[in-house]
Design a protein around this motif. Structure first.
Motif, PDB file in Angstrom:
ATOM      1  N   ARG A  95       4.919   2.895 -11.526  1.00 34.85           N
ATOM      2  CA  ARG A  95       6.318   3.362 -11.475  1.00 34.85           C
ATOM      3  C   ARG A  95       6.645   4.048 -10.156  1.00 34.85           C
ATOM      4  O   ARG A  95       7.805   4.213  -9.818  1.00 34.85           O
ATOM      5  CB  ARG A  95       6.589   4.259 -12.672  1.00 34.85           C
ATOM      6  N   LYS A  96       5.626   4.478  -9.436  1.00 33.75           N
ATOM      7  CA  LYS A  96       5.881   5.073  -8.115  1.00 33.75           C
ATOM      8  C   LYS A  96       5.948   3.952  -7.075  1.00 33.75           C
ATOM      9  O   LYS A  96       5.346   2.895  -7.273  1.00 33.75           O
ATOM     10  CB  LYS A  96       4.741   6.033  -7.755  1.00 33.75           C
ATOM     11  N   PRO A  97       6.626   4.189  -5.956  1.00 31.22           N
ATOM     12  CA  PRO A  97       6.704   3.143  -4.941  1.00 31.22           C
ATOM     13  C   PRO A  97       5.327   2.772  -4.364  1.00 31.22           C
ATOM     14  O   PRO A  97       4.495   3.645  -4.121  1.00 31.22           O
ATOM     15  CB  PRO A  97       7.590   3.777  -3.867  1.00 31.22           C
ATOM     16  N   VAL A  98       5.139   1.475  -4.194  1.00 30.48           N
ATOM     17  CA  VAL A  98       3.897   0.958  -3.613  1.00 30.48           C
ATOM     18  C   VAL A  98       4.264   0.131  -2.380  1.00 30.48           C
ATOM     19  O   VAL A  98       5.039  -0.826  -2.471  1.00 30.48           O
ATOM     20  CB  VAL A  98       3.129   0.054  -4.604  1.00 30.48           C
ATOM     21  N   ILE A  99       3.712   0.510  -1.236  1.00 27.76           N
ATOM     22  CA  ILE A  99       3.967  -0.217   0.013  1.00 27.76           C
ATOM     23  C   ILE A  99       2.730  -1.050   0.345  1.00 27.76           C
ATOM     24  O   ILE A  99       1.609  -0.536   0.323  1.00 27.76           O
ATOM     25  CB  ILE A  99       4.218   0.766   1.185  1.00 27.76           C
ATOM     26  N   ALA A 100       2.938  -2.324   0.678  1.00 28.42           N
ATOM     27  CA  ALA A 100       1.833  -3.139   1.193  1.00 28.42           C
ATOM     28  C   ALA A 100       1.880  -3.050   2.713  1.00 28.42           C
ATOM     29  O   ALA A 100       2.920  -3.328   3.316  1.00 28.42           O
ATOM     30  CB  ALA A 100       1.990  -4.585   0.745  1.00 28.42           C
ATOM     31  N   ALA A 101       0.786  -2.631   3.327  1.00 32.71           N
ATOM     32  CA  ALA A 101       0.691  -2.574   4.789  1.00 32.71           C
ATOM     33  C   ALA A 101      -0.227  -3.714   5.208  1.00 32.71           C
ATOM     34  O   ALA A 101      -1.443  -3.654   5.014  1.00 32.71           O
ATOM     35  CB  ALA A 101       0.134  -1.221   5.233  1.00 32.71           C
ATOM     36  N   VAL A 102       0.374  -4.772   5.743  1.00 31.70           N
ATOM     37  CA  VAL A 102      -0.352  -6.024   5.944  1.00 31.70           C
ATOM     38  C   VAL A 102      -0.649  -6.293   7.417  1.00 31.70           C
ATOM     39  O   VAL A 102       0.273  -6.428   8.230  1.00 31.70           O
ATOM     40  CB  VAL A 102       0.459  -7.222   5.378  1.00 31.70           C
ATOM     41  N   ALA A 103      -1.924  -6.360   7.762  1.00 26.04           N
ATOM     42  CA  ALA A 103      -2.354  -6.854   9.074  1.00 26.04           C
ATOM     43  C   ALA A 103      -3.228  -8.079   8.823  1.00 26.04           C
ATOM     44  O   ALA A 103      -3.925  -8.153   7.810  1.00 26.04           O
ATOM     45  CB  ALA A 103      -3.150  -5.778   9.813  1.00 26.04           C
ATOM     46  N   GLY A 104      -3.183  -9.032   9.722  1.00 26.34           N
ATOM     47  CA  GLY A 104      -4.031 -10.220   9.581  1.00 26.34           C
ATOM     48  C   GLY A 104      -3.593 -11.079   8.399  1.00 26.34           C
ATOM     49  O   GLY A 104      -2.418 -11.126   8.041  1.00 26.34           O
ATOM     50  N   TYR A 105      -4.594 -11.713   7.785  1.00 27.45           N
ATOM     51  CA  TYR A 105      -4.284 -12.700   6.740  1.00 27.45           C
ATOM     52  C   TYR A 105      -3.836 -12.075   5.425  1.00 27.45           C
ATOM     53  O   TYR A 105      -4.492 -11.166   4.904  1.00 27.45           O
ATOM     54  CB  TYR A 105      -5.517 -13.557   6.450  1.00 27.45           C
ATOM     55  N   ALA A 106      -2.719 -12.577   4.906  1.00 26.18           N
ATOM     56  CA  ALA A 106      -2.330 -12.293   3.517  1.00 26.18           C
ATOM     57  C   ALA A 106      -2.086 -13.668   2.918  1.00 26.18           C
ATOM     58  O   ALA A 106      -0.993 -14.226   3.024  1.00 26.18           O
ATOM     59  CB  ALA A 106      -1.077 -11.433   3.460  1.00 26.18           C
ATOM     60  N   LEU A 107      -3.138 -14.221   2.334  1.00 24.38           N
ATOM     61  CA  LEU A 107      -3.091 -15.622   1.898  1.00 24.38           C
ATOM     62  C   LEU A 107      -3.288 -15.733   0.396  1.00 24.38           C
ATOM     63  O   LEU A 107      -4.023 -14.936  -0.201  1.00 24.38           O
ATOM     64  CB  LEU A 107      -4.191 -16.418   2.600  1.00 24.38           C
ATOM     65  N   GLY A 108      -2.695 -16.747  -0.189  1.00 22.03           N
ATOM     66  CA  GLY A 108      -2.887 -16.999  -1.616  1.00 22.03           C
ATOM     67  C   GLY A 108      -2.622 -15.738  -2.415  1.00 22.03           C
ATOM     68  O   GLY A 108      -1.557 -15.111  -2.305  1.00 22.03           O
ATOM     69  N   GLY A 109      -3.640 -15.326  -3.193  1.00 21.04           N
ATOM     70  CA  GLY A 109      -3.496 -14.119  -3.996  1.00 21.04           C
ATOM     71  C   GLY A 109      -3.233 -12.878  -3.148  1.00 21.04           C
ATOM     72  O   GLY A 109      -2.658 -11.901  -3.633  1.00 21.04           O
ATOM     73  N   GLY A 110      -3.639 -12.905  -1.878  1.00 20.87           N
ATOM     74  CA  GLY A 110      -3.371 -11.771  -0.984  1.00 20.87           C
ATOM     75  C   GLY A 110      -1.886 -11.653  -0.683  1.00 20.87           C
ATOM     76  O   GLY A 110      -1.311 -10.558  -0.681  1.00 20.87           O
ATOM     77  N   CYS A 111      -1.258 -12.782  -0.449  1.00 18.94           N
ATOM     78  CA  CYS A 111       0.187 -12.807  -0.218  1.00 18.94           C
ATOM     79  C   CYS A 111       0.909 -12.417  -1.516  1.00 18.94           C
ATOM     80  O   CYS A 111       1.879 -11.651  -1.508  1.00 18.94           O
ATOM     81  CB  CYS A 111       0.595 -14.219   0.230  1.00 18.94           C
ATOM     82  N   GLU A 112       0.381 -12.909  -2.635  1.00 22.98           N
ATOM     83  CA  GLU A 112       1.001 -12.602  -3.930  1.00 22.98           C
ATOM     84  C   GLU A 112       0.889 -11.116  -4.261  1.00 22.98           C
ATOM     85  O   GLU A 112       1.830 -10.503  -4.766  1.00 22.98           O
ATOM     86  CB  GLU A 112       0.352 -13.455  -5.028  1.00 22.98           C
ATOM     87  N   LEU A 113      -0.265 -10.531  -3.944  1.00 19.98           N
ATOM     88  CA  LEU A 113      -0.443  -9.089  -4.176  1.00 19.98           C
ATOM     89  C   LEU A 113       0.541  -8.295  -3.315  1.00 19.98           C
ATOM     90  O   LEU A 113       1.192  -7.357  -3.789  1.00 19.98           O
ATOM     91  CB  LEU A 113      -1.897  -8.686  -3.854  1.00 19.98           C
ATOM     92  N   ALA A 114       0.676  -8.684  -2.050  1.00 19.47           N
ATOM     93  CA  ALA A 114       1.613  -7.979  -1.160  1.00 19.47           C
ATOM     94  C   ALA A 114       3.040  -8.087  -1.714  1.00 19.47           C
ATOM     95  O   ALA A 114       3.801  -7.113  -1.702  1.00 19.47           O
ATOM     96  CB  ALA A 114       1.530  -8.562   0.252  1.00 19.47           C
ATOM     97  N   MET A 115       3.385  -9.265  -2.225  1.00 20.88           N
ATOM     98  CA  MET A 115       4.753  -9.459  -2.744  1.00 20.88           C
ATOM     99  C   MET A 115       5.001  -8.706  -4.046  1.00 20.88           C
ATOM    100  O   MET A 115       6.146  -8.463  -4.405  1.00 20.88           O
ATOM    101  CB  MET A 115       5.045 -10.954  -2.936  1.00 20.88           C
ATOM    102  N   MET A 116       3.931  -8.342  -4.760  1.00 20.44           N
ATOM    103  CA  MET A 116       4.105  -7.536  -5.987  1.00 20.44           C
ATOM    104  C   MET A 116       4.406  -6.081  -5.644  1.00 20.44           C
ATOM    105  O   MET A 116       4.862  -5.320  -6.497  1.00 20.44           O
ATOM    106  CB  MET A 116       2.836  -7.580  -6.838  1.00 20.44           C
ATOM    107  N   CYS A 117       4.089  -5.684  -4.413  1.00 18.06           N
ATOM    108  CA  CYS A 117       4.371  -4.305  -4.012  1.00 18.06           C
ATOM    109  C   CYS A 117       5.888  -4.159  -3.807  1.00 18.06           C
ATOM    110  O   CYS A 117       6.627  -5.139  -3.816  1.00 18.06           O
ATOM    111  CB  CYS A 117       3.610  -3.975  -2.735  1.00 18.06           C
TER     112      CYS A 117
END
Ligand code: CO8
Length: 258
Positions: A95-117
């Protein structure tokens, strides 16, 4: 729970969670996802934490679900386990804000995890992609759904069907990330942004997050009605009085989460 695949630290009122499987470019195996889920639940429950940052390494936020772990599984295995959906979706329950701080590859489930933030801050080195198609499968944690909402059908379709990567500039241009920062400033900038949020009135923050997320789940009329009711509800908090008193008295508000 002792963590072997993530590192959690507290920077004042911010929980900073680093994915930490460097030899596998932070591939998301079930142990890592269990630890991440546990850390998120704890940070969400910690009254001293106002916002959360999830990050990876300079080379990879996460290069996807762990292909070596998935490889031997059968349909029956993944269907019976509901292949770790509950752990993957832990971040969406925070319920609290979650920020994804992405450097380098965010692929597949990594991209999906970032987008859930709640939003993505990208280093200039960030590369996003849904290359599951190259493995004979397809995204399983929102790559065909959330990416389409962020960047539109044409780009999402192309990325999902060809597996091509998107660089930080394109990701910013198309609305996948909120902004780009130099790679060596990424974590500090994400923590500073999270810290700024953590200083605000917690219930106003929580209600705002809930209301923005409604924009994806309901009609405009329902969303606006929900927003108005949440706006009304915040007048029941002491922080509303404090925020408005502070404005009139020309001082900084001291929010107390009440
Ligand atoms: N899984 C397992 N290991 C990985 C992964 C991965 N996703 N990505 C990289 N690694 C490992 C490599 O195998 C290698 O290990 P080793 O040294 O033992 O051979 C190590 O990390 C370093 O990788 P590379 O040597 O390949 O590094 P490069 O710099 O040459 O390449 C790339 C980097 C381009 C990122 C490349 O590693 C790559 O293409 N990785 C795979 C990307 C990918 O296909 N991701 C999608 C995976 S499928 C997925 O995410 C589905 C999610 C569904 C979730 C559903 C939940 C409900």
């Amino acid at each position: 729970m002792a963590y072997e695949n993530i590192i959690v630290e507290k920077r004042e009122h911010v929980a900073l969670i680093r994915l930490n499987r460097p030899k596998a470019l932070n591939a998301l195996n079930s142990a890592l996802m269990r630890e991440l889920g546990d850390a998120l639940v704890k940070a969400d429950a910690d009254e001293d934490v106002g916002a959360i940052v999830i990050t990876g390494s300079e080379k990879a936020f996460a290069a996807g679900a762990d292909i070596k772990e998935m490889r031997p599984k059968s349909f029956v295995d993944v269907y019976r386990e509901d292949f770790i959906t509950s752990e993957w979706e832990a971040v969406t329950r925070v319920r609290k804000p979650v920020i994804a701080a992405v450097a380098g590859y965010a692929l597949g489930g990594g991209c999906e995890l970032a987008m859930m933030c709640d939003f993505i801050l990208a280093a200039d080195t960030a590369k996003f992609g849904q290359p599951e198609i190259n493995l004979g499968v397809m995204p399983g944690a929102g790559g065909t759904q959330r990416l389409t909402r962020f960047v539109g059908k044409s780009t999402a379709m192309e990325m999902n069907l060809t597996g091509r990567f998107m660089d930080a500039a394109e990701a910013e241009r198309k609305g996948l990330v909120s902004r780009i920062v130099p790679a060596d400033e990424l974590v500090e900038e994400a923590v500073a942004t999270a810290s700024k949020i953590a200083d605000k009135a917690p219930y106003a923050v929580m209600a705002t997050k809930e209301a923005v997320n409604r924009a994806y789940e309901t009609t405009l009329a329902e969303g606006v009605r929900f927003e108005r009711r949440m706006f009304h509800a915040l007048f029941a908090t002491e922080d509303q009085k404090e925020g408005m008193d502070a404005f009139v008295e020309k001082r900084t508000a001291q929010f107390r989460g009440q």
